[in-house]
Design a protein around this motif. Structure first.
Motif, mmCIF file in Angstrom:
data_model
loop_
_atom_site.group_PDB
_atom_site.id
_atom_site.type_symbol
_atom_site.label_atom_id
_atom_site.label_comp_id
_atom_site.label_asym_id
_atom_site.label_seq_id
_atom_site.Cartn_x
_atom_site.Cartn_y
_atom_site.Cartn_z
ATOM 1 N N VAL A 120 0.864 -1.191 0.000
ATOM 2 C CA VAL A 120 0.000 0.000 0.000
ATOM 3 C C VAL A 120 0.893 1.232 0.000
ATOM 4 C CG1 VAL A 120 -1.791 1.286 1.224
ATOM 5 C CG2 VAL A 120 -1.809 -1.220 1.245
ATOM 6 N N ARG A 121 0.886 1.955 -1.117
ATOM 7 C CA ARG A 121 1.746 3.132 -1.208
ATOM 8 C C ARG A 121 0.978 4.369 -0.778
ATOM 9 N NH1 ARG A 121 5.168 5.519 -6.397
ATOM 10 N NH2 ARG A 121 5.960 7.323 -5.264
ATOM 11 N N GLU A 138 -5.441 1.148 15.303
ATOM 12 C CA GLU A 138 -5.757 0.152 14.284
ATOM 13 C C GLU A 138 -5.848 0.808 12.911
ATOM 14 O OE1 GLU A 138 -8.860 -2.601 15.115
ATOM 15 O OE2 GLU A 138 -7.396 -3.685 16.347
ATOM 16 N N ILE A 139 -5.454 0.045 11.917
ATOM 17 C CA ILE A 139 -5.510 0.532 10.538
ATOM 18 C C ILE A 139 -6.411 -0.388 9.744
ATOM 19 C CG2 ILE A 139 -4.138 0.810 8.420
ATOM 20 C CD1 ILE A 139 -1.861 1.722 10.146
ATOM 21 N N GLN A 140 -7.189 0.212 8.849
ATOM 22 C CA GLN A 140 -8.029 -0.604 7.980
ATOM 23 C C GLN A 140 -7.593 -0.403 6.540
ATOM 24 O OE1 GLN A 140 -11.837 0.619 6.480
ATOM 25 N NE2 GLN A 140 -12.819 -0.961 7.742
ATOM 26 N N ILE A 141 -7.385 -1.511 5.848
ATOM 27 C CA ILE A 141 -7.060 -1.436 4.423
ATOM 28 C C ILE A 141 -8.180 -2.132 3.674
ATOM 29 C CG2 ILE A 141 -5.447 -2.207 2.633
ATOM 30 C CD1 ILE A 141 -3.239 -2.050 4.868
ATOM 31 N N ASN A 142 -8.881 -1.364 2.838
ATOM 32 C CA ASN A 142 -9.992 -1.924 2.078
ATOM 33 C C ASN A 142 -9.579 -2.014 0.609
ATOM 34 O OD1 ASN A 142 -12.393 -2.095 0.441
ATOM 35 N ND2 ASN A 142 -13.546 -1.714 2.330
ATOM 36 N N ILE A 143 -9.473 -3.234 0.122
ATOM 37 C CA ILE A 143 -8.967 -3.421 -1.239
ATOM 38 C C ILE A 143 -10.021 -3.034 -2.277
ATOM 39 C CG2 ILE A 143 -8.111 -5.168 -2.864
ATOM 40 C CD1 ILE A 143 -6.995 -6.426 -0.089
ATOM 41 N N THR A 153 -8.578 8.049 14.257
ATOM 42 C CA THR A 153 -8.785 9.443 13.859
ATOM 43 C C THR A 153 -9.733 9.558 12.669
ATOM 44 O OG1 THR A 153 -6.962 9.409 12.291
ATOM 45 C CG2 THR A 153 -6.424 9.996 14.556
ATOM 46 N N GLY A 154 -9.973 8.444 12.005
ATOM 47 C CA GLY A 154 -10.837 8.463 10.826
ATOM 48 C C GLY A 154 -10.150 8.998 9.581
ATOM 49 N N GLU A 155 -8.877 9.338 9.688
ATOM 50 C CA GLU A 155 -8.180 9.856 8.498
ATOM 51 C C GLU A 155 -8.063 8.765 7.450
ATOM 52 O OE1 GLU A 155 -4.724 12.805 9.659
ATOM 53 O OE2 GLU A 155 -5.212 11.397 11.262
ATOM 54 N N GLN A 156 -8.444 9.124 6.232
ATOM 55 C CA GLN A 156 -8.492 8.117 5.185
ATOM 56 C C GLN A 156 -7.822 8.620 3.910
ATOM 57 O OE1 GLN A 156 -12.290 6.941 2.982
ATOM 58 N NE2 GLN A 156 -12.018 5.223 4.387
ATOM 59 N N LYS A 157 -7.071 7.739 3.260
ATOM 60 C CA LYS A 157 -6.462 8.068 1.971
ATOM 61 C C LYS A 157 -6.754 6.928 1.017
ATOM 62 C CE LYS A 157 -4.405 11.857 3.193
ATOM 63 N NZ LYS A 157 -4.770 13.139 2.591
ATOM 64 N N SER A 158 -6.766 7.253 -0.264
ATOM 65 C CA SER A 158 -6.928 6.163 -1.226
ATOM 66 C C SER A 158 -5.542 5.754 -1.730
ATOM 67 C CB SER A 158 -7.820 6.596 -2.378
ATOM 68 O OG SER A 158 -7.238 7.705 -2.999
ATOM 69 N N PHE A 159 -5.431 4.527 -2.209
ATOM 70 C CA PHE A 159 -4.154 4.078 -2.767
ATOM 71 C C PHE A 159 -4.400 3.420 -4.124
ATOM 72 C CE2 PHE A 159 -5.664 0.553 -0.127
ATOM 73 C CZ PHE A 159 -5.463 -0.557 -0.923
ATOM 74 N N ASP A 160 -3.328 3.379 -4.922
ATOM 75 C CA ASP A 160 -3.421 2.806 -6.269
ATOM 76 C C ASP A 160 -3.211 1.305 -6.236
ATOM 77 O OD1 ASP A 160 -3.935 5.073 -7.649
ATOM 78 O OD2 ASP A 160 -1.820 5.536 -8.055
ATOM 79 N N ILE A 161 -3.950 0.633 -7.059
ATOM 80 C CA ILE A 161 -3.668 -0.781 -7.281
ATOM 81 C C ILE A 161 -4.101 -1.082 -8.708
ATOM 82 C CG2 ILE A 161 -5.885 -1.582 -6.323
ATOM 83 C CD1 ILE A 161 -4.250 -3.958 -5.140
ATOM 84 N N ASN A 162 -3.285 -1.841 -9.400
ATOM 85 C CA ASN A 162 -3.591 -2.199 -10.768
ATOM 86 C C ASN A 162 -4.954 -2.911 -10.823
ATOM 87 O OD1 ASN A 162 -3.562 -4.256 -12.951
ATOM 88 N ND2 ASN A 162 -1.652 -3.222 -13.441
#
Lengths: 194, 466
Positions: A120-121, A138-143, A153-162
């Motif tokens: 996850v970049r 805790e961290i949540q990663i939603n594919i 904190t609810g801070e959320q970022k999107s990440f790239d995936i092919n």
């Protein structure tokens, strides 16, 4: 491969840059002929004094009980160096399902994806934000959504995936299944080149 | 707009495009070795699949082999089993194996070109990051993981996204004492260990054109050390002359026809690159690394950077971590520092020209008594050629330990290692923590600089000995 949709877990911080695959799994452990059992040698030379399991390096994060979880968070250019897929196998066998960093080396990134470990970049700023969280965070990663969230904190970022790799991960397919399905095209290509 | 050399080869190898996804890239040659192949053989067997194109695969044993007494069984049990597994896998699946004792055995990136298996215009992969070496011939060659080895076994193809492209132009004449290794160490020091990640790099310019094939291989070999997936150089007369007469190269009319096709492999004048870098050859000095990634390098008569000279806190932390491991101080020069080991070998610098460079420097001289010197030819053929030229006696008379072909002390996997805490001037490609053995401290340099350290027992500017 098992389908993978979401990871929700505490994280293990390793704020070091340019972590190469020789650190993730030193070459002397590459003599095995199966994919199993590499986890116990993950970061071997950072984990133990003089290779002695009785002498864990107290300051190293994997030896600190307050840190645990399925997500490794590491400094930029993670996984540089050797192409050894044993690095991805070691992370997976240890129990990591994702690595978060601000930059990944190419071969490692492919190897990780091919083993269901998600690279996850995130930006340098967001990476620093994760490093500044408490060990309990805790961290949540939603594919599916391609999002990473710091739950506290609810801070959320999107990440790239092919998109192709995403479909594979969500459904548990791999590249070989796909390549086998287009064998006719491959044979036609070969015939046309002759 | 014109096409780059990379575009031309890439386009010729696309079988089809996945919707919204990667390309299906056809692979012409697949090299395998004992370390990264067993799980892939295992994988296709579990799926009940045959090898799709076994005749396009060449195998050798190099990483995990001893460099002494190769005629005897390997002493380390796990290493022996791994090498044995390769023999059995290749026999079962009909793969040509140049194993221990075979006259073609050697480091995979040395034997491919030497045998003429590597040819311009090809796509080449191997479960080894230094596969970029083969790019010297104008090929798309890159390292892959074991799952990808399995894909190539199953379908002779890989799913790949097209990388970005960078061109590095090196113009002019090199100074005396400066060789190909210095060029690539200089480039990596300039753009950092991750600076070319996501790119394929074409090396071009008058200084590259003047280099021999072996020197070009040294440069392409270390492309991965700046993160690039691979590096390549347009083939030219030097390439064609090298290819002619190699055992697996086409011969006669077939060769002439091939050369005509190979002449089309160059970047068009109006081809666009995502990034370009220009370097003056005359600015390149003999180089040495001081840290724990290949980007931490400097001119040999320079000093290690001071913390004050670095802006980012992260860079200061990286330097501190590296220097603590290396037992060195910020701001310190390296010239004159004693070293305990010199290693001349690896897929970067173990070819006959490397050995000739070293021999020319040490002929009639003795190594310094306090330094241990290991010199390891890249292949059985390099070893035979060295013998034909009498280089073996030059090395022996100098007090060097001349070994048999293999990866040797490059990677701390086989018996050849550098003891913890000791310094080694090495012609290999990585100075990572523990790379040459747990606790070993590696200083990467050219074969000339390594030879100079062997003679003086210290880090030495080779130009003072010329």
């Amino acid at each position: 491969m098992k389908p993978l949709k979401e990871i929700e877990s505490r994280f293990v911080p390793l704020p070091i840059e340019n972590i190469d695959t020789d650190q993730i799994i030193p070459a002397r452990f590459l003599k095995a002929t199966t994919r199993d059992g590499f986890g116990k040698n993950l970061f071997r030379d950072w984990r133990y004094v003089q290779d002695d399991e009785q002498q864990p390096v107290a300051s190293f994060v994997l030896n600190q009980p307050r840190y645990s979880g399925e997500i490794l968070v590491a400094g930029k250019n993670f996984g540089c160096g050797s192409s050894r897929e044993h690095a991805a196998w070691a992370l997976k066998d240890y129990g990591f399902k994702a690595v978060v960093s601000s930059f990944f080396a190419d071969i490692f990134k492919n190897n990780a994806l091919n083993n269901g470990v998600i690279p996850v970049r995130v930006s340098d700023v967001f990476l620093a934000k994760i490093f500044s969280q408490d060990a309990e965070a805790e961290i949540q990663i939603n594919i599916e959504q391609q999002t990473i969230t710091i739950l506290l904190t609810g801070e959320q970022k999107s990440f790239d995936i092919n998109p192709y790799k995403k479909t594979c991960l969500l459904n548990g397919y791999d590249d070989i299944d796909y390549l086998i399905s287009i064998k006719d095209s491959i044979e036609k290509y070969e015939a046309a080149r002759k | 707009m014109g096409a780059t050399l990379f575009d031309k080869i890439w386009n010729q190898h696309i079988v089809q495009q996945v919707n919204d996804g990667p390309s299906v890239l056809y692979i012409d040659r697949h090299f395998i070795h004992e370390v990264t192949s067993p799980q892939a053989f295992n994988g296709i067997e579990k799926r009940g699949l045959p090898l799709f194109r076994p005749k396009q695969i060449v195998a050798t044993a190099d990483h995990n082999v001893p460099t002494l007494h190769q005629e005897l069984p390997i002493r380390d049990e796990l290493s022996r089993l791994q090498v044995q597994q390769l023999i059995e896998n290749c026999a079962r699946h009909g793969v040509e194996l140049y194993g221990l004792g075979h006259p073609n055995q050697g480091i995979v990136h040395v034997i491919g070109p030497e045998l003429g298996v590597t040819q311009p215009g090809m796509t080449i992969v191997c479960g080894d990051s230094h596969t970029s070496t083969h790019g010297a011939f104008g090929t798309i060659a890159f390292g892959i993981g074991t799952s990808e080895v399995e894909m190539v076994f199953a379908a002779q193809c890989l799913l790949q996204n097209k990388p970005k492209q960078m061109r590095i132009n090196i113009e002019g004449e090199l100074l005396p004492g400066v060789v190909a290794k210095d060029i690539i160490l200089c480039i990596i020091a300039q753009i950092s260990a991750g600076g070319a990640t996501g790119y394929f790099v074409e090396y071009a310019g008058s200084a590259i054109r003047k280099l021999s094939m072996e020197a070009r291989m040294t440069i392409c070999n270390m492309s991965i050390e700046m993160g690039a997936r691979g590096g390549l150089i347009a083939p030219d007369e030097t390439t064609f002359a090298y290819m002619e007469g190699r055992p697996f190269a086409p011969a006669g009319d077939a060769f002439t026809k091939k050369v005509a096709a190979w002449r089309e492999l160059y970047s068009d004048a109006d081809a666009a690159f995502d990034m370009e870098l220009n370097i003056q050859a005359a600015q390149v000095q003999p180089m040495i690394t001081f840290g724990t990634n290949p980007g931490m390098g400097m001119a040999i008569n320079d000093s290690i950077p001071t913390y004050e000279s670095l802006e980012a806190e992260s860079e200061k932390a990286n330097l501190k971590k590296a220097l603590t491991y290396m037992g060195l101080q910020a701001g310190q020069p390296l010239l004159g520092m004693q070293v305990q080991h010199v290693f001349i070998g690896s897929c970067t610098n173990s070819r006959i020209e490397d050995l000739r460079l070293v021999a020319a420097m040490v002929k009639g001289k003795k190594k310094h008594p306090d330094v241990h010197v290991l010199i390891v030819p890249g292949s059985q053929e390099v070893a035979r050629q060295a013998k034909r030229e009498g280089l073996d006696s030059i090395f022996m008379d100098a007090g060097f330990e001349l070994r048999q072909a293999g990866c040797s002390a490059c990677l701390g996997m086989n018996e050849d290692k550098v003891p913890a805490g000791e310094y080694c001037v090495s012609t290999s490609n990585r100075n990572f923590e523990g790379r040459q053995g747990a606790g070993a401290r590696t200083l990467l340099a050219s074969p000339l600089t390594a030879a100079a350290a062997a003679l003086t027992g210290k880090i030495t500017d080779v130009r003072t000995l010329l």
